[in-house]
Design a protein around this motif. Sequence first.
Motif, PDB file in Angstrom:
ATOM      1  N   THR A  44     -25.365  -0.217 -45.647  1.00  0.00           N
ATOM      2  CA  THR A  44     -24.117  -0.976 -45.493  1.00  0.00           C
ATOM      3  C   THR A  44     -24.246  -2.349 -46.137  1.00  0.00           C
ATOM      4  O   THR A  44     -23.311  -2.813 -46.811  1.00  0.00           O
ATOM      5  N   GLN A  83     -17.131   1.547 -42.616  1.00  0.00           N
ATOM      6  CA  GLN A  83     -17.821   2.455 -41.704  1.00  0.00           C
ATOM      7  C   GLN A  83     -17.030   2.682 -40.419  1.00  0.00           C
ATOM      8  O   GLN A  83     -16.926   3.776 -39.926  1.00  0.00           O
ATOM      9  N   ASP A 159     -18.397   3.979 -46.899  1.00  0.00           N
ATOM     10  CA  ASP A 159     -19.499   3.830 -45.965  1.00  0.00           C
ATOM     11  C   ASP A 159     -19.416   4.910 -44.885  1.00  0.00           C
ATOM     12  O   ASP A 159     -18.653   4.790 -43.945  1.00  0.00           O
TER      13      ASP A 159
HETATM   14 MG   LIG Z   1     -24.169   1.264 -42.146  1.00  0.00          MG
END
Ligand SMILES: [Mg+2]
Lengths: 345, 280
Positions: A44, A83, A159
């Motif tokens: 990330t 994410q 993500d």
């Molecule tokens: Mg991550």
Amino acid sequence: MGNKIIELNNISKDYNVRVLDRISLFVKENEFLTLLGPSGCGKTTTLRIIGGFEYPTEGEILFEGKNINHVPPHKRQINTVFQKYALFPHLNVFENIAFGLRIKKIKEQAIKENVKSMLKLVGLSGFENRNIESLSGGQQQRIAIARALVNKPKVLLLDEPLGALDLKLRKEMQIELKNMQREVGITFVYVTHDQEEALTMSDTVAVMHNGEIQQIGSPVDIYNEPENAFVADFIGESNIIEGIMHDDYIVSFLSKTFKCVDYGFSRNESVHVVLRPEDIVIVEEEAGHLNGIVTSSIFKGVHYEMLIQTEDFEMMVQSTYKSEVGKRVGLSFGPEDIHIMSKEG
Amino acid sequence: MGNKQKYLTYPYIVWMFIFILLPVALVFLYSITEKESNTIKTISFTLENYRLFFDPLYIGVILRSLYLALISTLFCLILGYPVAYFISKASPSYRNTILMLFILPMWMNMLLRTYAWMTILGNNGLINTFISWMGLPKLNLLYNNAAIIIGMVYNFLPFMVLPIYTSLSKMDKRIIEASYDLGADSKTTFRKVILPLSMPGVISGIIMVFMPAVSSFVIPRLLGGNKQAYIGTLIEKLFLVTGNWNFGSAIAIIMMLIILVSMSVMNKFDIDKEGSANLW
Ligand SMILES: [Mg+2]
Ligand SMILES: Nc1ncnc2c1ncn2[C@@H]1O[C@H](COP(=O)(O)OP(=O)(O)OP(=O)(O)O)[C@@H](O)[C@H]1O
């Protein structure tokens, strides 16, 4: 695939500790590059540096050859699927997807058409007026994909975009995303910790561990020629055995000496030997290279996964034929099934 | 809800009855009875107290109070929002200190804080001393609406800052990043994302400031002098000086209704959003 569209040169990122250590990689136009690695390895963070939400402590990031270290996110021709989705809770589904188009002052009619076709693409037609909080996790994830994709960015950062989906939908969306990427001609930088997803979708895979890139290559290369034990272990369940490389093409492990296809190591260098479970063949006792007793046998849908205890190693073997627990068997494999990896790096 | 859990709420209901409902009921009872009949034996009902109120004089009082409260709330909002915004942006190590500085005066008695303003604005106060030292004529700063508004804004500003700060600081950073990501600059992001998402804080801030501002009697009395009546000072006077509890109660009830109505109007903005969520 053409020019390098994104290039990271020796990117490091320090918080209190170093979380990225001299990451270098490039992404070519229309490439599907996946960052693969276990939780906390810095995937990330790498993506956030490309998106502009985090400045690298060291190193430079190039977009189409130009340094963009200090270009703010809204001026980068890059969109992100976050994410945790990060949808706008005060806007409905339509307005969420239309957000980027409205910023660009696209005509209302065109916005309507674009949003509609995006919703169709992600399988959520008719959800225009739904409130974000009323959607399931998987639906939110698909809206997040639609919201980014509708802007037709040059580069799309994703993500773990399929993390909240069940297996069936996940497979469908994998294929859908891959098709979209090919058709629309967008460069994808994709993050996942699912090695199967990485291997099946990507043109290039970068395996990360502890803030470092372990190996970059095509899925086939990564799978067949893992450069170190971490990659081999992470990419697939493998047997990793301590060994010594006596000379080019000669390796010994488990008290025996084998021919192999690897060369270029120093004499008597200690190495990791990788034997993939599906490469090992079970034969009659004494007919193979090693002998052992079957200690467990589990049916895995297509094949049996068996553990065979040899003198000093428990070997995992996959086969479509079942061997009974307790039976003494031999194990056979060829020189090309033996993968040698240097211990450092 | 199971029966057992139902019993658990009984103490709360009793509490509500004794400390909230009962006083209001009593005030209401006073407001609909005649002044001379304040014992059970001679009780007689009347609407005279309410009729009395609809006199231009008293309507003027209420409008003046509402006006002052509105202006004060507006100033609190204009000052409070940027303050809350910058506190929420401050680095976490400073944030609590700044917040503390804001809350600290609230621990002091409101009377004291208001007296402090008298010594600042007064004829021989800080500002006028400075002005006359400069050789300029003294100004009449105290005992007017401006002084009241200053006092209210000063006293009630934290009630505006805190809820807005809370709604800003608990906002998901990723949502703001998503807006930048989609091409919005910081101005557009503020307008299209941050401001709408902080509305619940703004609304509770407005309610928290407006309510005490309408009914306050300490601030108008001290900073406004005795020149004009405000709804708070009027009620206070009717109860403590004139001794007309019945008329005072009627005004109190009317004020309650006004606050109730304005609160539910404010709340509607908030409920609308939640309501549409429930629709689906
Ligand atoms: Mg991550
Ligand atoms: N803002 C931050 N401050 C301090 N440490 C951070 C910050 N952001 C990330 N880290 C640390 O950096 C490391 C890498 O985090 P990152 O989020 O990039 O991992 P990841 O590979 O995406 O993991 P996951 O698969 O769980 O999402 C972690 O150890 C994390 O704790």
